[in-house]
Write a protein that holds these residues in place. Structure first.
Motif, PDB file in Angstrom:
ATOM      1  N   UNK A 179     112.659 -53.463  88.975  1.00  0.00           N
ATOM      2  CA  UNK A 179     112.502 -54.911  89.134  1.00  0.00           C
ATOM      3  C   UNK A 179     111.027 -55.283  89.041  1.00  0.00           C
ATOM      4  N   UNK A 180     110.164 -54.476  89.650  1.00  0.00           N
ATOM      5  CA  UNK A 180     108.727 -54.736  89.600  1.00  0.00           C
ATOM      6  C   UNK A 180     108.222 -54.658  88.163  1.00  0.00           C
ATOM      7  N   UNK A 181     108.711 -53.681  87.407  1.00  0.00           N
ATOM      8  CA  UNK A 181     108.277 -53.544  86.014  1.00  0.00           C
ATOM      9  C   UNK A 181     108.714 -54.752  85.195  1.00  0.00           C
ATOM     10  N   UNK A 182     109.898 -55.287  85.469  1.00  0.00           N
ATOM     11  CA  UNK A 182     110.344 -56.479  84.759  1.00  0.00           C
ATOM     12  C   UNK A 182     109.434 -57.653  85.071  1.00  0.00           C
ATOM     13  N   UNK A 183     109.042 -57.796  86.328  1.00  0.00           N
ATOM     14  CA  UNK A 183     108.128 -58.877  86.707  1.00  0.00           C
ATOM     15  C   UNK A 183     106.772 -58.700  86.030  1.00  0.00           C
ATOM     16  N   UNK A 184     106.276 -57.463  86.022  1.00  0.00           N
ATOM     17  CA  UNK A 184     104.975 -57.191  85.411  1.00  0.00           C
ATOM     18  C   UNK A 184     105.007 -57.543  83.922  1.00  0.00           C
ATOM     19  N   UNK A 185     106.073 -57.167  83.242  1.00  0.00           N
ATOM     20  CA  UNK A 185     106.113 -57.345  81.795  1.00  0.00           C
ATOM     21  C   UNK A 185     106.167 -58.816  81.394  1.00  0.00           C
ATOM     22  N   UNK A 186     106.614 -59.705  82.287  1.00  0.00           N
ATOM     23  CA  UNK A 186     106.700 -61.122  81.904  1.00  0.00           C
ATOM     24  C   UNK A 186     105.369 -61.846  82.084  1.00  0.00           C
ATOM     25  N   UNK A 187     104.421 -61.241  82.779  1.00  0.00           N
ATOM     26  CA  UNK A 187     103.118 -61.862  82.983  1.00  0.00           C
ATOM     27  C   UNK A 187     102.072 -61.159  82.126  1.00  0.00           C
ATOM     28  N   UNK A 188     101.368 -61.953  81.322  1.00  0.00           N
ATOM     29  CA  UNK A 188     100.349 -61.377  80.436  1.00  0.00           C
ATOM     30  C   UNK A 188      99.073 -62.219  80.507  1.00  0.00           C
ATOM     31  N   UNK A 189      97.956 -61.593  80.209  1.00  0.00           N
ATOM     32  CA  UNK A 189      96.666 -62.292  80.222  1.00  0.00           C
ATOM     33  C   UNK A 189      96.737 -63.504  79.301  1.00  0.00           C
ATOM     34  N   UNK A 190      96.175 -64.612  79.778  1.00  0.00           N
ATOM     35  CA  UNK A 190      96.139 -65.837  79.000  1.00  0.00           C
ATOM     36  C   UNK A 190      97.261 -66.810  79.321  1.00  0.00           C
ATOM     37  N   UNK A 191      98.299 -66.340  80.017  1.00  0.00           N
ATOM     38  CA  UNK A 191      99.402 -67.234  80.360  1.00  0.00           C
ATOM     39  C   UNK A 191      99.018 -68.141  81.523  1.00  0.00           C
ATOM     40  N   UNK A 192      99.583 -69.338  81.517  1.00  0.00           N
ATOM     41  CA  UNK A 192      99.394 -70.266  82.626  1.00  0.00           C
ATOM     42  C   UNK A 192     100.503 -70.027  83.642  1.00  0.00           C
ATOM     43  N   UNK A 224      96.285 -66.311  83.935  1.00  0.00           N
ATOM     44  CA  UNK A 224      96.290 -64.875  84.197  1.00  0.00           C
ATOM     45  C   UNK A 224      95.109 -64.228  83.469  1.00  0.00           C
ATOM     46  N   UNK A 225      94.305 -63.481  84.226  1.00  0.00           N
ATOM     47  CA  UNK A 225      93.173 -62.747  83.645  1.00  0.00           C
ATOM     48  C   UNK A 225      93.533 -61.297  83.378  1.00  0.00           C
ATOM     49  N   UNK A 226      94.241 -60.681  84.336  1.00  0.00           N
ATOM     50  CA  UNK A 226      94.654 -59.290  84.168  1.00  0.00           C
ATOM     51  C   UNK A 226      95.853 -59.004  85.059  1.00  0.00           C
ATOM     52  N   UNK A 227      96.592 -57.962  84.679  1.00  0.00           N
ATOM     53  CA  UNK A 227      97.788 -57.576  85.414  1.00  0.00           C
ATOM     54  C   UNK A 227      97.690 -56.083  85.700  1.00  0.00           C
ATOM     55  N   UNK A 228      97.857 -55.706  86.975  1.00  0.00           N
ATOM     56  CA  UNK A 228      97.902 -54.294  87.336  1.00  0.00           C
ATOM     57  C   UNK A 228      99.283 -54.006  87.896  1.00  0.00           C
ATOM     58  N   UNK A 229      99.511 -52.790  88.346  1.00  0.00           N
ATOM     59  CA  UNK A 229     100.832 -52.438  88.857  1.00  0.00           C
ATOM     60  C   UNK A 229     101.143 -53.123  90.175  1.00  0.00           C
ATOM     61  N   UNK A 230     100.122 -53.580  90.894  1.00  0.00           N
ATOM     62  CA  UNK A 230     100.349 -54.182  92.211  1.00  0.00           C
ATOM     63  C   UNK A 230     100.019 -55.672  92.281  1.00  0.00           C
ATOM     64  N   UNK A 231      99.010 -56.104  91.525  1.00  0.00           N
ATOM     65  CA  UNK A 231      98.556 -57.484  91.668  1.00  0.00           C
ATOM     66  C   UNK A 231      98.235 -58.113  90.318  1.00  0.00           C
ATOM     67  N   UNK A 232      98.164 -59.435  90.351  1.00  0.00           N
ATOM     68  CA  UNK A 232      97.789 -60.213  89.174  1.00  0.00           C
ATOM     69  C   UNK A 232      96.495 -60.948  89.504  1.00  0.00           C
TER      70      UNK A 232
END
Length: 73
Positions: A13-26, A41-49
């Motif tokens: 579930x966490x991986x699905x959430x991570x994959x939907x957020x990418x740098x540059x998105x509002x 979004x500036x960057x996405x890591x495994x724990x935080x955005x």
């Protein structure tokens, strides 16, 4: 074991959430003092955005957990 299965499901579930957020998105903040604010979004890591937003006219970088954000429409 049942605990291991639950952990795997939670990780997926966490991986699905991570994959939907990418740098540059509002994104839109929810469930926090920043609720209702939009940021980029500036960057996405495994724990935080890391999200850039403007507070009192100044750009500010805030790191939050995935569940605190929604994609802006």
């Amino acid at each position: 074991s049942r605990i291991r299965q639950l952990e795997q499901l939670r990780n997926q579930a966490s991986l699905q959430e991570i994959s939907r957020l990418k740098a540059g998105q509002t994104v839109l903040f929810k469930h926090s003092a920043l609720s209702g604010l939009e940021g980029i979004v500036q960057s996405v890591s495994s724990k935080r955005v890391a999200v850039l937003l403007e507070i009192l006219g100044r750009p500010t970088l805030v790191k939050v957990e995935f569940h605190q954000l929604d994609l802006a429409t």
